[in-house]
Design an enzyme around this catalytic site. Structure first.
Site, PDB file in Angstrom:
ATOM      1  N   HIS A  61       2.406   8.905 -18.876  1.00  0.00           N
ATOM      2  CA  HIS A  61       3.604   8.232 -18.350  1.00  0.00           C
ATOM      3  C   HIS A  61       4.622   8.163 -19.486  1.00  0.00           C
ATOM      4  O   HIS A  61       4.807   7.113 -20.113  1.00  0.00           O
ATOM      5  CB  HIS A  61       3.265   6.844 -17.820  1.00  0.00           C
ATOM      6  CG  HIS A  61       4.328   6.268 -16.943  1.00  0.00           C
ATOM      7  ND1 HIS A  61       5.521   5.794 -17.427  1.00  0.00           N
ATOM      8  CD2 HIS A  61       4.396   6.110 -15.591  1.00  0.00           C
ATOM      9  CE1 HIS A  61       6.268   5.346 -16.427  1.00  0.00           C
ATOM     10  NE2 HIS A  61       5.606   5.537 -15.296  1.00  0.00           N
ATOM     11  N   CYS A 114       1.652   3.747  -2.998  1.00  0.00           N
ATOM     12  CA  CYS A 114       0.617   4.606  -3.582  1.00  0.00           C
ATOM     13  C   CYS A 114       0.011   5.582  -2.581  1.00  0.00           C
ATOM     14  O   CYS A 114      -0.225   6.740  -2.895  1.00  0.00           O
ATOM     15  CB  CYS A 114      -0.495   3.746  -4.176  1.00  0.00           C
ATOM     16  SG  CYS A 114       0.053   2.721  -5.535  1.00  0.00           S
ATOM     17  N   HIS A 115      -0.284   5.083  -1.374  1.00  0.00           N
ATOM     18  CA  HIS A 115      -0.920   5.946  -0.368  1.00  0.00           C
ATOM     19  C   HIS A 115       0.096   6.728   0.451  1.00  0.00           C
ATOM     20  O   HIS A 115      -0.287   7.651   1.178  1.00  0.00           O
ATOM     21  CB  HIS A 115      -1.792   5.105   0.568  1.00  0.00           C
ATOM     22  CG  HIS A 115      -2.944   4.440  -0.118  1.00  0.00           C
ATOM     23  ND1 HIS A 115      -4.069   5.133  -0.517  1.00  0.00           N
ATOM     24  CD2 HIS A 115      -3.136   3.158  -0.504  1.00  0.00           C
ATOM     25  CE1 HIS A 115      -4.910   4.287  -1.110  1.00  0.00           C
ATOM     26  NE2 HIS A 115      -4.370   3.084  -1.122  1.00  0.00           N
ATOM     27  N   MET A 164      -7.989   1.352  -7.287  1.00  0.00           N
ATOM     28  CA  MET A 164      -7.641   0.618  -6.074  1.00  0.00           C
ATOM     29  C   MET A 164      -7.789  -0.876  -6.347  1.00  0.00           C
ATOM     30  O   MET A 164      -8.859  -1.341  -6.744  1.00  0.00           O
ATOM     31  CB  MET A 164      -8.580   1.053  -4.939  1.00  0.00           C
ATOM     32  CG  MET A 164      -8.549   0.159  -3.719  1.00  0.00           C
ATOM     33  SD  MET A 164      -7.098   0.425  -2.686  1.00  0.00           S
ATOM     34  CE  MET A 164      -7.561  -0.634  -1.291  1.00  0.00           C
ATOM     35  N   HIS A 214       5.676  13.483 -11.834  1.00  0.00           N
ATOM     36  CA  HIS A 214       6.277  12.157 -11.955  1.00  0.00           C
ATOM     37  C   HIS A 214       7.543  12.245 -12.812  1.00  0.00           C
ATOM     38  O   HIS A 214       8.526  12.817 -12.394  1.00  0.00           O
ATOM     39  CB  HIS A 214       5.254  11.175 -12.524  1.00  0.00           C
ATOM     40  CG  HIS A 214       5.633   9.747 -12.383  1.00  0.00           C
ATOM     41  ND1 HIS A 214       5.860   9.162 -11.160  1.00  0.00           N
ATOM     42  CD2 HIS A 214       5.848   8.775 -13.302  1.00  0.00           C
ATOM     43  CE1 HIS A 214       6.195   7.894 -11.334  1.00  0.00           C
ATOM     44  NE2 HIS A 214       6.203   7.637 -12.631  1.00  0.00           N
ATOM     45  N   CYS A 271       0.788  -1.238   0.000  1.00  0.00           N
ATOM     46  CA  CYS A 271       0.000   0.000   0.000  1.00  0.00           C
ATOM     47  C   CYS A 271       0.819   1.287   0.000  1.00  0.00           C
ATOM     48  O   CYS A 271       0.379   2.304  -0.548  1.00  0.00           O
ATOM     49  CB  CYS A 271      -0.929   0.031   1.218  1.00  0.00           C
ATOM     50  SG  CYS A 271      -1.766  -1.531   1.579  1.00  0.00           S
TER      51      CYS A 271
END
Length: 575
Positions: A401, A82-83, A120, A359, A79
């Site tokens: 991306h 991402c979080h 998610m 990014h 997790c």
């Protein structure tokens, strides 16, 4: 901060499914989930879970010490990428206790179990987590997040090693390698890189590095190769030695992605810089020894809402050719920092508010404009490195991306820079010539339809008429195991599909095809056929003129190859 109702809609569906036991609703919930996006988001963190101290929080369900340790391990593995370590959100939503405690345990269990159409992963219905683990994680995120320790100068110096002192290194190249056509290939899960000769296609050397090397970068002189693993270990390799070796190494934190060296005239090879995910900072180092000289925290206020963020991670870093500066993307705050390195004791910086969440990116064809993805805002940010300001923000497709992007001359619109996308099938071309083609500058001048979403890299070369687009994270095997190639001189004719994984002939496995990279001459394109550790991987080399298979490199030492970086293309920012 994120609104407290950020997952109300998908969770309402999921909770209804749980309450009523209707399997059909579950199926409907996931018809719209982009599996390629979920694969991208489901990343782990190299931070040691045991290093984060347990925090018990009033109002949260009680957990035993053993349960806390297990939950920490799951969170950091599944997790945190991402979080965020502190759950402030980035690619994934915020999971702060004001949100999680208000939603309650049943809500959280349903969300973890079923996931959401926003990307998610469905950790329960996919079989990745058991019912007991889902309940454990729902309870765990109702507690304050355990914070790993900081990583300061003393910690870095404890890891810093100069294996070969500068005075003991050769003064000229001592091998017969064609260094400019050498490739640095990431062997992700082996914690290694392979140096491969671009002419003979032979492996020159396997070097032990950090875990999951993210990128390779060249010094301005082309002598030193710098690699950084996701475990924040930087290795410096001297390509002039008779047998290329690591001559210095350091850990600059616990998790990282980016490294670069000084390239402005008069400062070539003087300094190196690496950016960390945890702790959130970047480190400027001596360019010959990696001795840490200056640590700069990135904690601060976000763009727009101007709220404090405790964990703004460092994404891309590039070296300016316009000023003695590093250009640093601060992911969560949406700020680009132009860090002047003329005087590290009186560091000066221009900080530019842009868009979240920053990014990766690269230079336009002129080397003046830094083009970088703000992937959760579906935008490309354009920084003028010469005038040191924001040139433009361009709306593009879903989750751009680009890697470093692709520069070429559009037959109708002039010089362009291209990006592909994780979240949709488009390839978008942005005009980059404000003087020669002012009407097209910083606009999407052409949109092409590719094979599908899940693209990680797009590539061309000044000597090529082809534009290659991978789709490594697409859920369809046919698409993830092949690449699309466009004729730059006839873009509207559509694309040809090259069956790269089929050409590799490696047998079983996911065989995702990733990251086209040209050789020095621009007449070959190399692709990684990225398999699991227990299956055979390969590198496939395509003749750029004919688009036909030229060579396959198979070797038991090629464990999970991903990124490939040709020395001269990386050194000179050719893409």
């Amino acid at each position: 901060m994120m609104k407290k109702d950020w997952y109300l809609k998908p969770l309402a569906v999921a909770v209804t499914t749980v309450a009523l036991g209707i399997g059909a609703v579950q199926a409907q919930q996931h018809e719209s989930v982009d599996e390629s996006e979920a694969a991208y988001r489901g990343t782990d963190s190299p931070v040691d879970p045991a290093s984060a101290k347990t925090v018990r929080t009033p109002g949260a369900p009680d957990l035993t010490d053993e349960e806390f340790e297990k939950a920490k391990e799951i969170y950091f593995q599944r997790c945190a990428g991402c979080h965020g370590v502190l759950r402030q959100g980035a690619t994934g939503k915020a999971l702060t206790t004001d949100i999680t405690q208000e939603r309650g345990i049943e809500y959280l269990k349903a969300f973890i179990n079923f996931g959401s159409a926003a990307g998610m992963p469905n950790w329960g219905t996919s079989g990745d987590l058991t019912d007991e683990e889902i309940e454990l994680m729902a309870k765990y995120i109702m507690h304050e997040p355990p914070q790993p320790p900081e990583f300061g100068l003393a910690d870095m110096k404890d890891t810093w090693e100069v294996l070969v002192a500068p005075e003991d290194r050769p003064t000229e190249q001592m091998n017969d390698l064609d260094i400019e056509n050498l490739f640095s290939v990431t062997l992700r899960d082996a914690g290694q890189i392979a140096l491969i000769d671009g002419d003979s296609k032979e492996i020159v050397k396997i070097l032990d590095t950090g875990y999951a090397v993210h990128i390779s970068r060249m010094s301005a002189s082309g002598r030193y190769l710098f690699v950084i693993g996701r475990d924040a270990k930087v290795d410096m390799i001297d390509l002039w030695m008779e047998d290329p070796e690591i001559v210095a190494s350091i850990k600059i934190g616990m998790e990282a992605r980016s490294v670069e060296t000084s390239k402005f005239e008069g400062y070539e090879d003087d300094l190196a810089i690496a950016g960390a995910y945890w702790p959130p900072h970047y480190v400027i180092m001596d360019g010959e020894t990696l001795e840490p000289k200056k640590i700069v925290s990135t904690r601060g206020m976000t763009v727009g809402t101007q709220e404090y963020h405790p964990e703004p991670r460092v994404a891309a870093i590039v070296a300016s050719h316009q000023h003695p500066e590093f250009i640093v993307n601060v992911k969560e705050t949406g700020k680009v920092q132009l860090v002047n390195y003329e005087n590290l004791d009186a560091l000066s910086m221009v900080e530019i508010d842009t868009s979240r969440f920053l990014h990766d990116g690269g230079w336009d064809g002129s080397g003046r404009y830094f083009m970088t993805a703000a992937n959760e805002s579906n935008q490309i940010v354009v920084i003028d490195a010469k005038d040191r300001d924001l040139e433009a923000i361009v709306d593009v497709g879903e989750i751009p991306h680009p890697g470093r992007g692709a520069n070429f001359e559009d037959p109708e619109h002039g010089p362009v820079w291209a990006t592909s996308h994780l979240g949709d099938a488009t390839i978008q071309l942005i005009g980059t010539d404000p003087e020669g083609h002012p009407d097209n500058a910083w606009k999407v001048v052409r949109t092409l339809d590719g094979q599908g979403g899940g693209s990680l890299f797009i590539k061309t070369h000044p000597e090529s008429d082809n534009l290659y687009v991978d789709t490594a994270l697409n859920p369809s095997e046919d698409i993830s195991q092949s690449v699309a190639v466009f004729d730059i001189n006839d873009l509207e004719a559509g694309y040809e599909v090259l069956p790269i994984a089929e050409w590799a002939d490696v047998g079983e496995g996911p065989k995702r095809v990733v990251q086209p990279e040209y050789n020095q001459a621009g007449d070959e394109v190399w692709f990684s056929v990225w398999n699991t550790m227990d299956e055979t991987s390969a590198l496939v080399i395509v003749d750029d003129e004919t688009r036909e298979l030229k060579h396959v490199i198979k070797d038991e030492r090629l464990v999970t190859p991903t990124g490939k970086f040709n020395v001269i293309n990386t050194q000179k920012d050719i893409y």
